[in-house]
Structure formats: C-alpha cells, structure tokens
Design a protein around this motif. Structure first.
Motif, PDB file in Angstrom:
ATOM      1  N   THR A 253       0.848  -1.186   0.000  1.00 27.77           N
ATOM      2  CA  THR A 253       0.000   0.000   0.000  1.00 27.77           C
ATOM      3  C   THR A 253       0.884   1.237   0.000  1.00 27.77           C
ATOM      4  O   THR A 253       1.814   1.334   0.787  1.00 27.77           O
ATOM      5  CB  THR A 253      -0.910   0.019   1.242  1.00 27.77           C
ATOM      6  OG1 THR A 253      -1.641  -1.200   1.303  1.00 27.77           O
ATOM      7  CG2 THR A 253      -1.878   1.184   1.177  1.00 27.77           C
TER       8      THR A 253
ATOM      9  N   GLY B 178      -5.348   7.575   5.307  1.00 21.66           N
ATOM     10  CA  GLY B 178      -6.295   6.762   6.073  1.00 21.66           C
ATOM     11  C   GLY B 178      -6.237   7.065   7.564  1.00 21.66           C
ATOM     12  O   GLY B 178      -7.283   7.152   8.235  1.00 21.66           O
TER      13      GLY B 178
ATOM     14  N   CYS C 234      -9.277   8.694   9.733  1.00 20.09           N
ATOM     15  CA  CYS C 234      -9.812   8.020  10.924  1.00 20.09           C
ATOM     16  C   CYS C 234      -9.831   8.957  12.126  1.00 20.09           C
ATOM     17  O   CYS C 234     -10.791   8.960  12.907  1.00 20.09           O
ATOM     18  CB  CYS C 234      -8.973   6.778  11.237  1.00 20.09           C
ATOM     19  SG  CYS C 234      -9.171   5.431  10.058  1.00 20.09           S
TER      20      CYS C 234
END
Length: 226
Positions: free
Chosen positions: A144, A152, A156
């Motif tokens: 990734t 991400g 979050c």
C-alpha cells in the motif's frame, strides 16, 4: 613422449600455484557459514560444491561482460580449509597464465551476488567475499502506498473527532432537557420546602400560589362585619 606431455602440464600447475595463494594479486578469500545458515539441513562442502562455485564465478564474469570467455577451468581455488574458507583467482582465458583484474572480478561478483547466494542457499552474512563489500538489498516497498496509509490515519482521526463531538453534544442536550423537566415538575406540583432556622421549622413561601397569614385574615373578617 610422455615426458614431453607432462612438462607443459607441470609448468601450468606451477604457474597456477603461484597465481592462487593467500594475498596474491587479484585473489579473493571466501568464507562460508553453512551450519550457521542451515542448521540440521547443512550440506557438506566437497568437490561438487567447489565445481558449482567455479561455475557461478565463471557465469558472473560472462554475464558481466559479453566479451568474456571465462571457463570453469579458469577459476582456481586454493588453501581450502575444513571450516569452509578458501582463496580463488580467475585466470585470463586467452593466456591462462595471468589473472583477470580484481576490479573486474569484484564488479561481476557484486552484480550477480544474489544469484551466487541463492545457488548455495546462503546470504551475504553467511557467504562472505572478504574483499568485496556486501550488496545492499533493495528496500522493501509496502504493497500500500505510504501516502494512502497517512491519508487513512488522518481520515480516521477526523471521523473519531466528529463522532466524539456528536456524542458529547447529544449527552449535554439530554442533561439540559432533564434539568428543565425536573424544574417544571417542581413548579407544577407547588411543593413547599420546609427549612429550619434557629431550631424553628419555617416554610418557604410558594412564590406561585402565595401564602396567607392567619392573623391578618382574622382582622380582615372582623372589620368587614362592622
């Protein structure tokens, strides 16, 4: 006739012995730690393994330079020890009495280091070319992308912050509604609280309904009747 044939061979053997010896020009020392790397699956170092090593060095030189015609016979091993260490040189295939420059051998080994290690199931730490620095393995890239991981994490944190604010707001609104409801119930019931001052119970006036003093009520009735 036999002596004539043996003479050139002996000359070549003597020349090779002079070329391949510790600290000779263009010579490299190799140390293998097979037991350390493989444990119970360690293999014995024998003539077959030596042949494979020569083949891998010849392969590395031929792959490094398309003009190279190095053969397995051009790779000479000497001073082999039981703890698996030895010296080697590579002779020039055209002359066979001179060695390939050490810089060229080093460059070929570095270029094909992973292939050589794989052939013997070893690594740079367990198959050491003492005069040749270890090649750094390419950095492992995560599957990734890094920017996606950072995005991400930030997303979050933002979602968690919004959720906390919403929950805190709902709880505060419930608390205010509960307090206003209790206040309204007390006003509707008109409950009179009794307090004690100086040991004498006193009634707090009901501000909404009021309170009638009995003494003045009696006087009013008496004057009214006259």
């Amino acid at each position: 006739m036999l002596r004539v044939l043996l003479l050139p061979l002996s000359v070549v053997a003597i020349a090779h012995a002079e070329l391949c010896k510790p600290d000779a020009q263009n010579a490299f020392k190799v140390r293998l730690s097979i037991k350390t790397a493989l444990g119970h699956n360690a293999y014995a170092w024998d003539a077959n393994e030596e042949y494979l090593f020569k083949a891998m060095v010849a392969f590395a030189l031929r792959r490094y330079s398309s003009k190279s015609t190095t053969q397995i016979s051009n790779v000479l091993l000497c001073n082999v020890t039981d703890r698996v260490s030895f010296w080697f040189v590579v002779t020039d295939s055209s002359k066979n009495v001179t060695t390939v420059p050490g810089s060229e051998v080093e460059a070929a080994i570095r270029m094909n280091r992973n292939r050589i290690n794989s052939a013997f199931l070893l690594s740079d730490k367990t198959l050491q070319f003492l005069k040749i620095t270890s090649t750094l393995s390419p950095p492992v890239e995560p599957s990734t992308p890094v920017w996606l991981i950072v995005f991400g994490v930030v997303l979050c944190l933002i979602v968690a912050g919004i959720f906390f604010l919403v929950v805190a707001g709902v709880q505060q609104r419930k608390k205010k509604n509960k307090q206003s409801t209790e206040r309204e119930n007390l006003e509707e019931k008109g409950e009179v609280a009794v307090t004690v001052e100086n040991g004498i119970p006193c009634e707090t006036l009901d501000l909404k309904a009021g309170h009638i003093n009995g003494v003045f009520a009696a006087d009013d009735e008496r004057f009214t009747s006259l």
